[in-house]
Scaffold this motif. Structure first.
Motif, PDB file in Angstrom:
ATOM      1  N   ALA A   1      16.099   0.783 123.172  1.00 47.86           N
ATOM      2  CA  ALA A   1      14.646   0.795 123.000  1.00 47.86           C
ATOM      3  C   ALA A   1      14.072   2.197 123.209  1.00 47.86           C
ATOM      4  O   ALA A   1      14.428   2.878 124.177  1.00 47.86           O
ATOM      5  CB  ALA A   1      14.007  -0.188 123.978  1.00 47.86           C
ATOM      6  N   PRO A   2      13.194   2.636 122.292  1.00 53.13           N
ATOM      7  CA  PRO A   2      12.645   1.898 121.138  1.00 53.13           C
ATOM      8  C   PRO A   2      13.384   2.172 119.829  1.00 53.13           C
ATOM      9  O   PRO A   2      12.827   2.013 118.763  1.00 53.13           O
ATOM     10  CB  PRO A   2      11.222   2.456 121.058  1.00 53.13           C
ATOM     11  N   PHE A   3      14.667   2.610 119.910  1.00 54.51           N
ATOM     12  CA  PHE A   3      15.393   3.067 118.723  1.00 54.51           C
ATOM     13  C   PHE A   3      16.417   2.052 118.224  1.00 54.51           C
ATOM     14  O   PHE A   3      16.992   1.286 119.000  1.00 54.51           O
ATOM     15  CB  PHE A   3      16.155   4.362 119.028  1.00 54.51           C
ATOM     16  N   ARG A   4      16.646   2.109 116.914  1.00 49.97           N
ATOM     17  CA  ARG A   4      17.926   1.702 116.334  1.00 49.97           C
ATOM     18  C   ARG A   4      18.583   2.998 115.908  1.00 49.97           C
ATOM     19  O   ARG A   4      17.941   3.847 115.279  1.00 49.97           O
ATOM     20  CB  ARG A   4      17.754   0.754 115.141  1.00 49.97           C
ATOM     21  N   PHE A   5      19.862   3.178 116.261  1.00 51.84           N
ATOM     22  CA  PHE A   5      20.467   4.497 116.081  1.00 51.84           C
ATOM     23  C   PHE A   5      21.942   4.384 115.713  1.00 51.84           C
ATOM     24  O   PHE A   5      22.574   3.332 115.844  1.00 51.84           O
ATOM     25  CB  PHE A   5      20.344   5.305 117.373  1.00 51.84           C
TER      26      PHE A   5
ATOM     27  N   VAL B   1      12.534   4.645 115.239  1.00 50.86           N
ATOM     28  CA  VAL B   1      11.748   3.914 116.232  1.00 50.86           C
ATOM     29  C   VAL B   1      11.281   2.596 115.623  1.00 50.86           C
ATOM     30  O   VAL B   1      10.579   2.584 114.610  1.00 50.86           O
ATOM     31  CB  VAL B   1      10.537   4.750 116.690  1.00 50.86           C
ATOM     32  N   ILE B   2      11.662   1.481 116.253  1.00 47.52           N
ATOM     33  CA  ILE B   2      11.286   0.161 115.721  1.00 47.52           C
ATOM     34  C   ILE B   2      10.396  -0.633 116.670  1.00 47.52           C
ATOM     35  O   ILE B   2      10.054  -1.772 116.384  1.00 47.52           O
ATOM     36  CB  ILE B   2      12.546  -0.666 115.378  1.00 47.52           C
ATOM     37  N   SER B   3      10.020  -0.030 117.807  1.00 38.88           N
ATOM     38  CA  SER B   3       9.115  -0.706 118.737  1.00 38.88           C
ATOM     39  C   SER B   3       8.257   0.338 119.448  1.00 38.88           C
ATOM     40  O   SER B   3       8.656   1.496 119.584  1.00 38.88           O
ATOM     41  CB  SER B   3       9.891  -1.554 119.752  1.00 38.88           C
ATOM     42  N   LEU B   4       7.090  -0.084 119.867  1.00 33.89           N
ATOM     43  CA  LEU B   4       6.168   0.825 120.526  1.00 33.89           C
ATOM     44  C   LEU B   4       6.633   1.119 121.947  1.00 33.89           C
ATOM     45  O   LEU B   4       7.221   0.275 122.621  1.00 33.89           O
ATOM     46  CB  LEU B   4       4.767   0.217 120.564  1.00 33.89           C
TER      47      LEU B   4
ATOM     48  N   MET C   1       6.983   4.615 125.148  1.00 31.41           N
ATOM     49  CA  MET C   1       7.557   5.894 125.572  1.00 31.41           C
ATOM     50  C   MET C   1       7.037   7.080 124.765  1.00 31.41           C
ATOM     51  O   MET C   1       7.626   8.155 124.764  1.00 31.41           O
ATOM     52  CB  MET C   1       9.094   5.840 125.509  1.00 31.41           C
ATOM     53  N   GLY C   2       5.940   6.884 124.011  1.00 30.62           N
ATOM     54  CA  GLY C   2       5.312   7.998 123.324  1.00 30.62           C
ATOM     55  C   GLY C   2       5.934   8.396 122.007  1.00 30.62           C
ATOM     56  O   GLY C   2       5.510   9.388 121.393  1.00 30.62           O
ATOM     57  N   TYR C   3       6.936   7.650 121.527  1.00 29.16           N
ATOM     58  CA  TYR C   3       7.562   7.984 120.252  1.00 29.16           C
ATOM     59  C   TYR C   3       6.743   7.411 119.088  1.00 29.16           C
ATOM     60  O   TYR C   3       6.050   6.405 119.225  1.00 29.16           O
ATOM     61  CB  TYR C   3       8.983   7.439 120.188  1.00 29.16           C
ATOM     62  N   THR C   4       6.849   8.045 117.910  1.00 27.72           N
ATOM     63  CA  THR C   4       6.092   7.630 116.728  1.00 27.72           C
ATOM     64  C   THR C   4       6.737   6.405 116.082  1.00 27.72           C
ATOM     65  O   THR C   4       7.925   6.405 115.763  1.00 27.72           O
ATOM     66  CB  THR C   4       6.040   8.774 115.692  1.00 27.72           C
ATOM     67  N   MET C   5       5.923   5.360 115.895  1.00 25.18           N
ATOM     68  CA  MET C   5       6.431   4.140 115.265  1.00 25.18           C
ATOM     69  C   MET C   5       6.934   4.447 113.856  1.00 25.18           C
ATOM     70  O   MET C   5       6.277   5.172 113.089  1.00 25.18           O
ATOM     71  CB  MET C   5       5.313   3.103 115.185  1.00 25.18           C
ATOM     72  N   ASN C   6       8.105   3.918 113.496  1.00 27.70           N
ATOM     73  CA  ASN C   6       8.766   4.175 112.215  1.00 27.70           C
ATOM     74  C   ASN C   6       9.145   5.638 112.044  1.00 27.70           C
ATOM     75  O   ASN C   6       9.400   6.096 110.928  1.00 27.70           O
ATOM     76  CB  ASN C   6       7.893   3.720 111.031  1.00 27.70           C
ATOM     77  N   GLY C   7       9.190   6.366 113.160  1.00 25.19           N
ATOM     78  CA  GLY C   7       9.573   7.756 113.125  1.00 25.19           C
ATOM     79  C   GLY C   7      11.079   7.931 113.114  1.00 25.19           C
ATOM     80  O   GLY C   7      11.828   7.091 113.628  1.00 25.19           O
ATOM     81  N   VAL C   8      11.535   9.021 112.512  1.00 23.02           N
ATOM     82  CA  VAL C   8      12.960   9.345 112.449  1.00 23.02           C
ATOM     83  C   VAL C   8      13.222  10.493 113.427  1.00 23.02           C
ATOM     84  O   VAL C   8      12.508  11.501 113.415  1.00 23.02           O
ATOM     85  CB  VAL C   8      13.370   9.763 111.029  1.00 23.02           C
ATOM     86  N   TYR C   9      14.239  10.329 114.268  1.00 20.69           N
ATOM     87  CA  TYR C   9      14.558  11.323 115.288  1.00 20.69           C
ATOM     88  C   TYR C   9      16.045  11.684 115.224  1.00 20.69           C
ATOM     89  O   TYR C   9      16.886  10.833 114.886  1.00 20.69           O
ATOM     90  CB  TYR C   9      14.237  10.791 116.684  1.00 20.69           C
ATOM     91  N   VAL C  10      16.345  12.938 115.551  1.00 15.97           N
ATOM     92  CA  VAL C  10      17.728  13.391 115.664  1.00 15.97           C
ATOM     93  C   VAL C  10      17.922  14.035 117.034  1.00 15.97           C
ATOM     94  O   VAL C  10      16.976  14.540 117.641  1.00 15.97           O
ATOM     95  CB  VAL C  10      18.087  14.402 114.549  1.00 15.97           C
ATOM     96  N   MET C  11      19.152  14.003 117.516  1.00 19.13           N
ATOM     97  CA  MET C  11      19.452  14.582 118.824  1.00 19.13           C
ATOM     98  C   MET C  11      20.937  14.897 118.899  1.00 19.13           C
ATOM     99  O   MET C  11      21.755  14.223 118.273  1.00 19.13           O
ATOM    100  CB  MET C  11      19.074  13.595 119.944  1.00 19.13           C
ATOM    101  N   GLY C  12      21.266  15.941 119.665  1.00 18.95           N
ATOM    102  CA  GLY C  12      22.664  16.296 119.860  1.00 18.95           C
ATOM    103  C   GLY C  12      23.124  17.386 118.913  1.00 18.95           C
ATOM    104  O   GLY C  12      22.482  17.670 117.886  1.00 18.95           O
ATOM    105  N   GLY C  13      24.244  18.021 119.230  1.00 23.22           N
ATOM    106  CA  GLY C  13      24.772  19.069 118.368  1.00 23.22           C
ATOM    107  C   GLY C  13      23.760  20.175 118.164  1.00 23.22           C
ATOM    108  O   GLY C  13      23.132  20.658 119.121  1.00 23.22           O
TER     109      GLY C  13
END
Length: 373
Positions: free
Chosen positions: A81-85, A98-101, A103-115
């Protein structure tokens, strides 16, 4: 919709200019920001019409096919939560939606992390900035009766057809099709069907086994998830080559050919990620096996027309059949014509034309669950 957006943007602009108060002007959104905000909200509404999970899967699949440098291979989807990843250990990168409201993340937003993206989630845009989500289960028209789709989902259904090939591809082969039953393929609930083909084509022994994964998702609609295939080709006295192919539909694509009226057509675009491993074993002493693995992404747009019902005669007999014609975008002159037994959906004739190597396939005998047709 465009006029509606412009009207809302004009309202926002008037609000920003009203009164001439410098303090209020400095804190009010600019017209561009207002339009961007409206676009974000409208995109979110459109995405909500399709399940958030399905939308996320479509984005993750697209990420793998378009940016394999960062997201190599096909990985299992996880939820945190709130991601599917999905996580890619080869690059150390996470790709999430992001599939749920919360923690301040944008709904339906795409995020990357790592590397190369660092140790914290980096927002790169909305899902709709990268793809247009499609409904995986649209409502097709009523079944036209050409195919009994219930046969294709009834465990134990077996079709046995002997075929004769003439033209550029010549020889004989037997196709043995068995409905295995429910199976999970790449996270999708599907019906597994095994198609085995044995025979001699072009002077070479053929032994192919394809595991197809699909599901009926409407009265006249089938959704395709992918397949696994193994083919053995023996050149007597020289070598045996075994080719293993795994194909994943990204995203799953649907066909509704079985709901077409005579003269009507449907165009389907399918994007598949295919991994091929070829192993060649030589009969020559001292020559080691050769193994080669490759991966490719292909997008094919096919238009299929239901020509209508007509009588067709092949060595197996004369049948009342449904005739379909298929063409592929970019393949000028290419036409694949198929005749299926009306009410059963078993192919008894196939003609490939408009290519440098045209050929014809005709049924020598047809059996459904042990009964000759």
């Amino acid at each position: 919709m465009k006029k509606h957006l412009l009207a809302l943007a004009a309202t926002a602009l008037l609000a920003a200019c009203g009164g001439g108060d410098e303090a209020s002007e400095s804190t009010t959104q600019t017209p561009a920001a207002a339009v961007a905000g409206l676009r974000t909200r409208l995109a979110a509404v459109r995405v909500q019409a399709i399940s958030l999970e399905s939308t996320a899967e479509q984005l993750l699949n697209t990420g793998e096919s378009v940016y394999p440098t960062y997201f190599p291979g096909h990985k299992t989807t996880g939820t945190f939560a709130p991601f599917r990843f999905r996580y890619y250990p080869e690059t150390g990168v996470y790709l999430g939606v992001v599939i749920s409201l919360g923690m301040g993340y944008t709904m339906n937003g795409v995020y990357v992390m790592g590397g190369p993206f660092g140790s914290s989630p980096v927002y790169v845009g909305l899902v709709t900035d990268f793809i247009t989500p499609v409904d995986p289960n649209p409502s097709p028209g009523p079944n036209n009766g050409c195919v009994d789709l219930a046969l294709n989902e009834t465990t134990g259904t077996r079709t046995l057809v002997d075929y004769r090939y003439t033209g550029a591809l010549n020889g004989t082969a037997t196709t043995d099709t068995l409905v295995v039953g429910p199976k999970t393929f790449e996270g999708n609930s599907a019906i597994e069907t095994v198609v085995k083909t044995t025979g001699t084509l072009g002077g070479n022994a053929q032994n192919t086994e394809i595991h197809e994964f699909r599901n009926r998702t409407g009265d006249a609609q089938v959704t395709h998830y992918g397949s696994q295939q193994s083919t053995s080709n023996t050149v007597v006295g020289v070598s045996t080559t075994t080719t293993d192919i795994k194909t994943i539909a990204t995203p799953p694509w649907t066909t509704s050919y079985y709901g077409l009226a005579a003269g009507a057509s449907q165009t389907t675009t399918a994007t598949d990620v295919t991994t091929t491993t070829t192993t060649t074993t030589f009969t020559i002493p001292g020559v080691p096996p050769m193994v080669n693995t490759s991966s490719a992404t292909t997008t094919t747009t096919t238009t299929t027309k239901f020509v209508g019902r007509e009588s067709v005669t092949v060595p197996a007999g004369t049948y009342s059949a449904c005739k379909y014609e298929s063409t592929i975008a970019g393949e000028s002159g290419y036409t694949a014509t198929s005749w299926y037994i009306d009410g059963k959906g078993i192919m008894v004739k196939f003609v490939l034309s408009g290519t440098a190597m045209p050929w014809t396939q005709e049924a020598l005998s047809v059996k459904l669950n042990g009964q000759s047709l």
